[in-house]
Design an enzyme around this catalytic site. Structure first.
Site, PDB file in Angstrom:
ATOM      1  N   ARG A  73      -2.969 -36.210 -64.094  1.00 46.71           N
ATOM      2  CA  ARG A  73      -3.859 -35.183 -64.647  1.00 46.71           C
ATOM      3  C   ARG A  73      -3.072 -34.117 -65.407  1.00 46.71           C
ATOM      4  NH1 ARG A  73      -4.656 -29.686 -64.870  1.00 46.71           N
ATOM      5  NH2 ARG A  73      -4.046 -29.521 -62.673  1.00 46.71           N
ATOM      6  N   ASP A  74      -2.326 -33.304 -64.693  1.00 51.33           N
ATOM      7  CA  ASP A  74      -1.592 -32.213 -65.317  1.00 51.33           C
ATOM      8  C   ASP A  74      -0.517 -32.733 -66.263  1.00 51.33           C
ATOM      9  OD1 ASP A  74      -0.900 -29.591 -65.811  1.00 51.33           O
ATOM     10  OD2 ASP A  74       0.423 -29.420 -64.097  1.00 51.33           O
ATOM     11  N   HIS A 265       3.945 -24.861 -57.068  1.00 48.01           N
ATOM     12  CA  HIS A 265       3.820 -25.693 -58.261  1.00 48.01           C
ATOM     13  C   HIS A 265       4.694 -25.065 -59.340  1.00 48.01           C
ATOM     14  CE1 HIS A 265       1.021 -28.135 -61.038  1.00 48.01           C
ATOM     15  NE2 HIS A 265       1.876 -27.516 -61.846  1.00 48.01           N
ATOM     16  N   HIS A 267       7.020 -25.200 -62.864  1.00 47.20           N
ATOM     17  CA  HIS A 267       7.459 -25.826 -64.103  1.00 47.20           C
ATOM     18  C   HIS A 267       8.955 -25.559 -64.249  1.00 47.20           C
ATOM     19  CE1 HIS A 267       3.567 -26.878 -66.289  1.00 47.20           C
ATOM     20  NE2 HIS A 267       3.207 -26.487 -65.077  1.00 47.20           N
ATOM     21  N   CYS A 298       3.727 -26.664 -70.823  1.00 48.60           N
ATOM     22  CA  CYS A 298       2.823 -25.548 -71.074  1.00 48.60           C
ATOM     23  C   CYS A 298       2.730 -25.299 -72.576  1.00 48.60           C
ATOM     24  CB  CYS A 298       3.321 -24.290 -70.356  1.00 48.60           C
ATOM     25  SG  CYS A 298       2.236 -22.872 -70.634  1.00 48.60           S
ATOM     26  N   ASN A 307       6.431 -29.963 -65.883  1.00 52.13           N
ATOM     27  CA  ASN A 307       6.506 -29.852 -64.431  1.00 52.13           C
ATOM     28  C   ASN A 307       7.856 -30.335 -63.920  1.00 52.13           C
ATOM     29  OD1 ASN A 307       3.632 -29.134 -63.556  1.00 52.13           O
ATOM     30  ND2 ASN A 307       3.261 -30.887 -64.883  1.00 52.13           N
TER      31      ASN A 307
END
Length: 363
Positions: A73-74, A265, A267, A298, A307
């Site tokens: 997803r991300d 979480h 990055h 991002c 990530n």
């Protein structure tokens, strides 16, 4: 032997006893031959080191860390070229096969805003009956939640921000308006006995506002916890955090929300993700989000590397003697699979290093 004596000398200087041993479960990597795992062997701190009262560095580390894989997803949502549903499904299956028990599958958002995830229903149709894993999906509003439930979702997630500016630019509403919207989602989920995970973005920095006060993060975390979120993931969206900013943020949140309800979480924009994860573990966090091969990024931070790679997280945890139940070899194969489809090289430093050693061993 010389390395073992050196390690023991270092441990005495640290005021603790470290027992040299090989990686957890002595995993074999990138092959099935008897000697394939030999070059991967590495020293790590033994479990009895964690129990030593004199060990000020590692004594608070958890014995087990739950990894929440966000790659499907991300990791894929910002890809410009549409990834076929069959590739997404195969990636998810490979991730589950590696031992990952929580894989964020997709997001039920408007295809207008995230065309990459327009096939959310098809993805869920293909994976919802896979055994041995949970597949939470992102639902930004009640409409998205209803679509997710209709597709068979058993767990959902909502997405808030600790930055007012980021909230308005990312989800087109203020922090308070977003929380009001999410209360409706959580309420509907509670009626169906579905767990809801809450994400908070920009927990240490915002691309518009700069540094974000820890008190603002704590406020949003409390609101999500009070409305019924079973877990809250604290996200450094643009990867600007360091242990120096992560610690005060966590201290503020832990004062408000039970630590076993929190996840981190990070990055890896500035290469700080692993150090921030280790710091979080030392503070008592036991759940870490990551993305296979570091997929994702991002759009608000030029050059952001995405990530933290799941492979790198697992390698570090293995070295610390922390259980994850993840097979690193199978995980690397999953990363190689999706990177080949995307036409790019592996982003995980662990995957690159181990693949290189494997190739050299065949020369």
């Amino acid at each position: 032997m010389m390395a073992a004596r050196r390690l023991c000398k270092i441990s005495r200087l640290m005021g603790s006893r470290v027992t040299p041993s090989y990686s957890v479960k002595a995993p074999k990597l990138l092959g099935n031959n008897a000697g394939d795992g030999a070059w991967f062997s590495t020293y790590h701190y033994s479990s009895n080191c964690n129990n030593s009262l004199t060990n000020k560095v590692l004594r608070n580390l958890p014995r087990y860390v739950k990894i929440v894989e966000v790659g499907p997803r991300d990791g894929l949502q910002n890809e410009k070229e549409i990834v076929p549903t069959s590739i997404k499904v195969q990636l998810i299956k490979m991730l589950v096969s590696s031992g990952l028990t929580v894989v964020e599958a997709t997001s039920f958002v408007s295809p207008k805003w995230v065309p990459q995830l327009a096939d959310a229903k098809d993805v869920m149709d293909a994976v919802r009956n896979i055994q041995g894993a949970r597949f939470p999906v992102l639902t930004p509003n009640l409409k998205g939640f209803e679509a997710a439930v209709a597709a068979g979702a058993k767990e959902v997630a909502i997405f808030a921000s600790a930055s007012e500016s980021f909230s308005k630019s990312n989800i087109n509403c203020s922090i308070e308006d977003s929380l009001t919207r999410y209360r409706d989602v959580v309420s509907a989920a509670r009626e169906l006995l579905l767990p809801v995970r809450g994400y908070i973005s920009c927990v240490v920095g915002c691309p518009v506002e700069g540094m974000v006060p820890p008190s603002k993060v704590a406020y949003v975390a409390k609101q999500l916890f009070d409305m019924g979120c079973s877990e809250i993931s604290l996200g450094d969206t643009i990867g600007v955090g360091t242990p120096g900013t992560v610690i005060p943020m966590l201290e503020n949140v832990i004062h408000i929300v039970p630590i076993d309800k929190l996840a981190v979480h990070f990055h890896d924009t500035y290469g700080q993700a692993l150090s921030n994860i280790l710091t979080s573990l030392q503070m008592g966090i036991g759940t870490v989000d990551s993305s296979v091969s570091g997929l994702g990024g991002c759009p608000y931070a030029k050059g952001a590397s995405g990530n933290v790679a799941t492979e790198d997280v697992v390698y570090m945890l293995n070295g610390l003697g922390i259980e994850t139940n993840v097979d690193l070899e199978k995980l690397i194969l999953a990363g190689d699979f999706i990177c080949k489809h995307l036409g790019r090289t592996l982003s995980s430093k662990t995957a690159v290093a181990l693949s290189s050693k494997r190739a050299n061993s065949r020369l």
